[in-house]
Design a protein around this motif. Structure first.
Motif, short mmCIF file in Angstrom:
data_model
loop_
_atom_site.label_atom_id
_atom_site.label_comp_id
_atom_site.label_asym_id
_atom_site.label_seq_id
_atom_site.Cartn_x
_atom_site.Cartn_y
_atom_site.Cartn_z
N LYS A 350 61.35 58.03 42.30
CA LYS A 350 61.88 59.32 41.77
C LYS A 350 63.10 60.32 42.67
O LYS A 350 63.04 59.49 43.58
CB LYS A 350 60.34 60.12 42.56
N PRO A 351 63.12 60.91 42.42
CA PRO A 351 64.77 61.37 43.06
C PRO A 351 64.20 62.09 44.32
O PRO A 351 63.04 62.80 44.51
CB PRO A 351 65.20 62.61 42.22
N PRO A 352 65.55 62.42 45.44
CA PRO A 352 65.00 62.92 46.76
C PRO A 352 64.71 64.55 46.11
O PRO A 352 63.95 64.99 47.41
CB PRO A 352 66.29 62.42 47.09
N VAL A 353 65.65 65.15 45.59
CA VAL A 353 65.20 66.98 45.44
C VAL A 353 65.07 67.04 43.64
O VAL A 353 65.51 66.33 42.64
CB VAL A 353 66.28 67.40 46.38
N THR A 354 64.02 67.34 43.46
CA THR A 354 63.34 68.32 41.88
C THR A 354 63.97 69.66 41.85
O THR A 354 63.17 70.18 43.05
CB THR A 354 62.17 67.50 41.09
N ILE A 355 64.77 70.41 41.10
CA ILE A 355 64.23 71.97 41.22
C ILE A 355 64.10 72.43 39.48
O ILE A 355 63.90 71.94 38.41
CB ILE A 355 65.68 72.39 41.42
N LEU A 356 62.76 73.05 39.57
CA LEU A 356 62.58 73.03 38.62
C LEU A 356 61.82 75.37 38.49
O LEU A 356 61.28 75.69 39.77
CB LEU A 356 60.50 72.78 38.47
N ARG A 357 62.42 75.51 37.66
CA ARG A 357 62.80 77.12 37.04
C ARG A 357 61.56 77.99 36.74
O ARG A 357 61.34 77.16 35.41
CB ARG A 357 64.30 77.58 36.88
N VAL A 364 61.15 74.00 44.62
CA VAL A 364 62.22 72.28 44.88
C VAL A 364 61.02 71.26 45.42
O VAL A 364 60.02 72.31 46.39
CB VAL A 364 62.69 72.82 46.35
N SER A 365 61.13 70.29 45.05
CA SER A 365 60.05 69.36 45.58
C SER A 365 61.19 68.15 45.80
O SER A 365 62.03 67.85 45.41
CB SER A 365 58.83 69.04 44.29
N GLN A 388 67.36 74.89 57.99
CA GLN A 388 68.00 74.66 57.18
C GLN A 388 69.59 74.13 57.23
O GLN A 388 70.08 73.18 56.61
CB GLN A 388 68.88 76.13 57.52
N GLN A 389 69.87 72.93 58.44
CA GLN A 389 70.90 71.83 58.30
C GLN A 389 70.63 70.85 57.41
O GLN A 389 71.66 70.18 56.87
CB GLN A 389 71.50 71.94 60.05
N ALA A 390 69.27 70.71 57.75
CA ALA A 390 68.64 69.71 57.20
C ALA A 390 68.49 70.08 56.02
O ALA A 390 68.55 68.84 55.10
CB ALA A 390 66.85 69.44 57.68
N LEU A 391 67.77 71.13 55.33
CA LEU A 391 68.00 71.50 53.53
C LEU A 391 69.19 70.43 53.31
O LEU A 391 69.75 70.00 52.40
CB LEU A 391 67.32 72.32 53.51
N ALA A 399 72.13 71.89 44.62
CA ALA A 399 71.31 71.39 43.99
C ALA A 399 70.22 73.56 43.04
O ALA A 399 70.60 72.84 42.42
CB ALA A 399 70.20 71.33 43.46
N LEU A 400 70.28 73.89 44.45
CA LEU A 400 69.85 75.48 43.71
C LEU A 400 71.40 75.76 43.62
O LEU A 400 71.19 76.65 41.99
CB LEU A 400 69.22 76.11 45.02
N ARG A 401 72.10 75.61 43.51
CA ARG A 401 73.08 76.40 43.32
C ARG A 401 73.57 75.59 42.16
O ARG A 401 74.51 76.69 40.84
CB ARG A 401 74.64 76.37 44.02
N ARG A 402 73.45 74.44 41.47
CA ARG A 402 74.36 74.54 40.62
C ARG A 402 72.51 74.47 38.98
O ARG A 402 73.11 74.82 37.96
CB ARG A 402 73.67 72.39 40.23
N ALA A 403 71.29 74.95 39.65
CA ALA A 403 70.21 75.22 39.00
C ALA A 403 70.75 76.77 38.78
O ALA A 403 69.95 77.26 37.77
CB ALA A 403 69.07 74.92 39.18
N GLY A 404 71.48 77.29 39.48
CA GLY A 404 71.41 79.14 38.64
C GLY A 404 70.74 80.15 39.80
O GLY A 404 70.80 81.45 39.01
N ALA A 405 70.53 78.81 41.31
CA ALA A 405 70.09 80.37 41.87
C ALA A 405 70.90 81.70 42.44
O ALA A 405 71.75 81.35 42.61
CB ALA A 405 69.87 79.17 43.23
N ARG A 406 70.80 82.83 42.35
CA ARG A 406 71.73 83.92 42.44
C ARG A 406 71.27 84.20 44.39
O ARG A 406 69.36 84.45 44.10
CB ARG A 406 72.08 84.81 41.87
N PRO A 407 71.68 84.89 44.62
CA PRO A 407 71.16 86.36 46.60
C PRO A 407 69.59 86.85 45.61
O PRO A 407 70.24 87.75 44.35
CB PRO A 407 72.16 86.93 47.19
N GLY A 408 69.27 87.11 46.77
CA GLY A 408 67.89 87.41 46.13
C GLY A 408 66.69 86.35 45.36
O GLY A 408 65.37 87.27 45.03
#
Length: 422
Positions: A350-357, A364-365, A388-391, A399-408
């Motif tokens: 499995k991929p190390p990080v998976t983003i589901l919106r 994040v899993s 935070q540094q580890a993530l 990955a969150l930025r590519r998934a479209g996450a915005r501040p808030g």
């Protein structure tokens, strides 16, 4: 009661928390960090026990949890690791993951073990994080949560010889005649509701185990009668003895009964027909018995070895038993026969990080991501900064930025929720 299926919940013990402590002793300037590590949590282990014959214990208790490890202490004292929780199951138990139906283990040898829920490792104390540029770390790890899952346990009896046949063919009578087993015997169909095991001992050197499988009927592979419930137990046997009733029946009925049972075996698993099969033509003491024996010998030719017997009176049984002994000795010593299960799968990376919106929530899993979040003390600012540094190193931020996450937006990792900020 005989139970050959069970569903249970298992959870490994959580690891103990690491300690945050500093050495403070007289005449020891700059003692430095001295927080010890937490102990490992206990694992849940299944062990095959030859003394058990049923899964009845798991019918009355379904939840099993191992102990957690002890927390670390000051003066570099590590916490005690918790003992493993060993659950004993009968030999022949197949263990599946209830969610995926994937086989985790096939316990076919006495003493064989499998870890079904690993305990979490202990968190590291702050002494483990001391570096030349951070000589007094003020954080430690929490213990790793133990694995948890629902399991399906399925028992498939292990026997050298399996007695098969239609209801009331005389299987239970034969088992009671050749062993010390005392199954229920009556003159109506489906007297035997559970499989029975018996040990046949011919002399000091020759013995084998026989299983009486409850009667099959036409359509058993589709769930008719009791066949589907107990067909699984035939999979483990090395030789099949087809107990065929020949008394008080027409020649056509005898041949039809023989074909019904073999067709049900074929529908359940074609590999079962590859097993050596011996015919015990039972009830020859009844009218028409001897004539029907000669008929099936002529009809089946040399494909099967046929033994005329009377299980009730004990006639013709000894030659059958000695033949089975010789046949077992000629078969290769490969241990219990294991059929490859249709649900067995190859491992998937499995991929190390998976983003589901889900709306404005980003789930994040990933094993490493979830482990680090679970082992972080969010009441400790230094520990949160380290997370935070580890993530960031694990690529979660990108990955969150590519998934479209915005501040808030809300980000959920495991049981923790965060507010996304660039």
């Amino acid at each position: 009661m005989f139970y050959d299926e069970a569903k249970i919940y298992v959870r490994g013990g959580d690891g103990g928390n690491g300690a945050v402590a500093f050495r403070r002793e007289k005449y020891v300037p700059r003692g430095g960090p001295s927080g010890g590590d937490g102990g490992r949590g206990g694992s849940v282990i299944l062990e095959a026990d030859p003394g058990l014959r049923t899964l009845v214990d798991f019918h009355y208790r379904t939840h099993y949890r191992a102990e957690r490890g002890e927390h670390g202490q000051g003066k570099n004292k590590h916490g005690r690791s918790a003992p493993d929780l060993v659950l004993r199951v009968p030999v022949g138990t197949v263990v599946r993951d209830a969610e995926t139906n994937k086989i985790l283990a096939d316990l076919v040898y006495p003493g064989q073990q499998v870890v079904v829920a690993a305990g979490g490792r202990g968190g590291r104390g702050n002494a483990r994080f001391a570096t030349p540029w951070n000589q007094a770390p003020t954080f430690a790890e929490k213990g790793e949560p133990g694995e948890e899952r629902w399991l399906l346990l399925e028992l498939k009896l292990l026997a050298d010889v399996g007695l098969i046949g239609l209801p009331n063919a005389g299987k239970s009578t034969l088992l009671s005649r050749i062993s010390a087993a005392r199954p229920k015997i009556a003159d109506y169909p489906f007297t035997t509701l559970t499989p029975n095991l018996g040990v046949v001992r011919l002399d000091e050197e020759h013995s084998f185990v026989v299983a009486d499988i409850p009667g099959l009927i036409e359509g058993a592979h589709r769930g008719a009668g009791l066949g589907l419930k107990f067909l699984r137990h035939i999979e483990r046997t090395r030789i099949l003895v087809h107990v065929l009733e020949v008394g008080l029946l027409t020649k056509e009925e005898v041949l039809r009964n023989f074909r019904i049972v073999n067709e049900e075996l074929s529908h359940y698993s074609p590999k079962l027909l590859e097993r050596p099969q011996v015919i015990a033509a039972n009830k020859i003491d009844l009218p028409g018995g001897q004539e029907n024996v000669e008929f099936i010998k002529a009809s089946l030719g040399s494909s099967y070895r046929i033994f005329p017997i009377s299980a009730l009176k004990g006639e013709g049984i000894e030659p059958l038993l000695w033949y089975l002994t010789e046949l077992l000795a000629s078969l290769p010593e490969t241990g219990p026969i294991i059929l490859k299960d249709e649900y067995e799968e190859t491992s998937v990376i499995k991929p190390p990080v998976t983003i589901l919106r889900q709306g404005d929530v980003f789930l994040v899993s990933g094993p490493e991501v979830e482990r680090r979040v679970a082992m972080t003390d969010f009441n400790n600012e230094a520990a949160v900064y380290r997370l935070q540094q580890a993530l960031k190193r694990l690529g979660v931020e990108e990955a969150l930025r590519r998934a479209g996450a915005r501040p808030g937006d809300t980000v959920r990792i495991g049981n923790q929720e965060f507010e996304w900020q660039e």
